[in-house]
Design a protein around this motif. Sequence first.
Motif, PDB file in Angstrom:
ATOM      1  N   LYS A 134      15.874   2.568  15.880  1.00 37.86           N
ATOM      2  CA  LYS A 134      15.745   3.187  14.559  1.00 37.86           C
ATOM      3  C   LYS A 134      14.290   3.233  14.123  1.00 37.86           C
ATOM      4  N   VAL A 135      13.955   4.267  13.381  1.00 41.38           N
ATOM      5  CA  VAL A 135      12.615   4.424  12.819  1.00 41.38           C
ATOM      6  C   VAL A 135      12.738   4.403  11.304  1.00 41.38           C
ATOM      7  N   ILE A 136      12.025   3.456  10.694  1.00 46.56           N
ATOM      8  CA  ILE A 136      12.097   3.270   9.257  1.00 46.56           C
ATOM      9  C   ILE A 136      10.696   3.376   8.669  1.00 46.56           C
ATOM     10  N   VAL A 137      10.551   4.121   7.595  1.00 50.02           N
ATOM     11  CA  VAL A 137       9.294   4.218   6.867  1.00 50.02           C
ATOM     12  C   VAL A 137       9.469   3.420   5.582  1.00 50.02           C
ATOM     13  N   VAL A 138       8.524   2.506   5.331  1.00 50.96           N
ATOM     14  CA  VAL A 138       8.569   1.698   4.114  1.00 50.96           C
ATOM     15  C   VAL A 138       7.278   1.928   3.339  1.00 50.96           C
ATOM     16  N   THR A 139       7.398   2.437   2.128  1.00 52.39           N
ATOM     17  CA  THR A 139       6.217   2.571   1.278  1.00 52.39           C
ATOM     18  C   THR A 139       6.012   1.248   0.549  1.00 52.39           C
ATOM     19  N   GLY A 140       4.771   0.946   0.212  1.00 51.42           N
ATOM     20  CA  GLY A 140       4.483  -0.338  -0.421  1.00 51.42           C
ATOM     21  C   GLY A 140       4.791  -1.491   0.506  1.00 51.42           C
ATOM     22  N   ALA A 141       4.504  -1.303   1.794  1.00 47.82           N
ATOM     23  CA  ALA A 141       4.899  -2.264   2.826  1.00 47.82           C
ATOM     24  C   ALA A 141       3.950  -3.441   2.976  1.00 47.82           C
ATOM     25  N   ASN A 142       2.945  -3.557   2.126  1.00 49.82           N
ATOM     26  CA  ASN A 142       1.965  -4.623   2.303  1.00 49.82           C
ATOM     27  C   ASN A 142       2.237  -5.867   1.463  1.00 49.82           C
ATOM     28  N   SER A 143       3.238  -5.824   0.578  1.00 50.22           N
ATOM     29  CA  SER A 143       3.523  -7.010  -0.222  1.00 50.22           C
ATOM     30  C   SER A 143       4.956  -6.958  -0.751  1.00 50.22           C
ATOM     31  N   ILE A 165       7.695  -3.566  16.307  1.00 51.14           N
ATOM     32  CA  ILE A 165       6.820  -2.400  16.389  1.00 51.14           C
ATOM     33  C   ILE A 165       6.513  -1.999  14.950  1.00 51.14           C
ATOM     34  N   ALA A 166       5.331  -2.384  14.506  1.00 49.69           N
ATOM     35  CA  ALA A 166       4.876  -2.053  13.161  1.00 49.69           C
ATOM     36  C   ALA A 166       3.692  -1.108  13.298  1.00 49.69           C
ATOM     37  N   VAL A 167       3.797   0.053  12.672  1.00 55.77           N
ATOM     38  CA  VAL A 167       2.762   1.078  12.776  1.00 55.77           C
ATOM     39  C   VAL A 167       2.078   1.232  11.424  1.00 55.77           C
ATOM     40  N   PRO A 168       0.794   0.813  11.327  1.00 56.05           N
ATOM     41  CA  PRO A 168       0.096   0.949  10.056  1.00 56.05           C
ATOM     42  C   PRO A 168      -0.297   2.404   9.801  1.00 56.05           C
ATOM     43  N   GLU A 169       0.024   2.895   8.612  1.00 55.03           N
ATOM     44  CA  GLU A 169      -0.298   4.283   8.273  1.00 55.03           C
ATOM     45  C   GLU A 169      -0.634   4.351   6.790  1.00 55.03           C
ATOM     46  N   PRO A 170      -1.921   4.462   6.459  1.00 58.24           N
ATOM     47  CA  PRO A 170      -2.318   4.490   5.042  1.00 58.24           C
ATOM     48  C   PRO A 170      -1.596   5.578   4.242  1.00 58.24           C
ATOM     49  N   LEU A 171      -1.200   5.207   3.023  1.00 54.33           N
ATOM     50  CA  LEU A 171      -0.498   6.132   2.142  1.00 54.33           C
ATOM     51  C   LEU A 171      -0.785   5.744   0.697  1.00 54.33           C
ATOM     52  N   ARG A 175      -1.412   1.409   0.518  1.00 54.58           N
ATOM     53  CA  ARG A 175      -2.444   2.133  -0.207  1.00 54.58           C
ATOM     54  C   ARG A 175      -3.766   2.257   0.551  1.00 54.58           C
ATOM     55  N   SER A 176      -4.086   1.304   1.428  1.00 52.06           N
ATOM     56  CA  SER A 176      -5.346   1.372   2.175  1.00 52.06           C
ATOM     57  C   SER A 176      -5.127   0.926   3.615  1.00 52.06           C
ATOM     58  N   ARG A 177      -6.045   1.320   4.482  1.00 55.86           N
ATOM     59  CA  ARG A 177      -5.970   0.933   5.900  1.00 55.86           C
ATOM     60  C   ARG A 177      -6.031  -0.585   6.041  1.00 55.86           C
ATOM     61  N   SER A 178      -6.886  -1.236   5.257  1.00 56.35           N
ATOM     62  CA  SER A 178      -7.003  -2.692   5.374  1.00 56.35           C
ATOM     63  C   SER A 178      -5.694  -3.392   4.990  1.00 56.35           C
ATOM     64  N   LYS A 179      -5.005  -2.881   3.970  1.00 56.67           N
ATOM     65  CA  LYS A 179      -3.713  -3.460   3.589  1.00 56.67           C
ATOM     66  C   LYS A 179      -2.671  -3.213   4.680  1.00 56.67           C
ATOM     67  N   CYS A 180      -2.716  -2.032   5.296  1.00 56.71           N
ATOM     68  CA  CYS A 180      -1.807  -1.725   6.410  1.00 56.71           C
ATOM     69  C   CYS A 180      -2.022  -2.683   7.573  1.00 56.71           C
TER      70      CYS A 180
END
Length: 114
Positions: free
Chosen positions: A8-17, A61-67, A39-44
Motif C-alpha cells: 500500500k502507498v499512503i500519503v500523510v500530510t503533516g507527517a513530521n509531528s 519505506i518512508a519517502v520525504p517530500e516537502p509540502l 512543510r520543509s525538507r528538513s522536517k521531512c
Amino acid sequence: PVENFLGKVIVVTGANSGTGLATALEVAAKGGTVYLGCRSRSKCLAAESYINSRARLGKAIAVPEPLDLAHLDSVAKFTQALADVEIDILLNNAGFAPEAGAKPTANGFEPAFG
C-alpha cells in the motif's frame, strides 16, 4: 486495527509531528510505503530518520517530500513528484490554527485554509 500495509502507498500530510508522525510510523512499520508531506525538507528528513530508526524489521519505506500547503507552488511540486505514484490512501492531517488577524498566505488565502 490494520495488520499490515504491505503493497500500500499512503500519503500523510503533516507527517513530521503529532498524529501525522505517529500514523506515518505505524504505516511504515507495517510494511507500507509512506510519503511524508511536511512543510520543509528538513522536517521531512527528520521524520524519515525517526521512522527508519523505529520501524520494525527494516520494512519501512518512508519517502520525504516537502509540502507547504500555504504555498501553491509547493503543492504543485508535491503533486508533480507523485504524479506517477498510485496512491491507496491520502491522510489529510496537516493543520494550523492561526491567531486572530494573521496575514494571508503568499497566495492570498486565509492562513487556516492555506
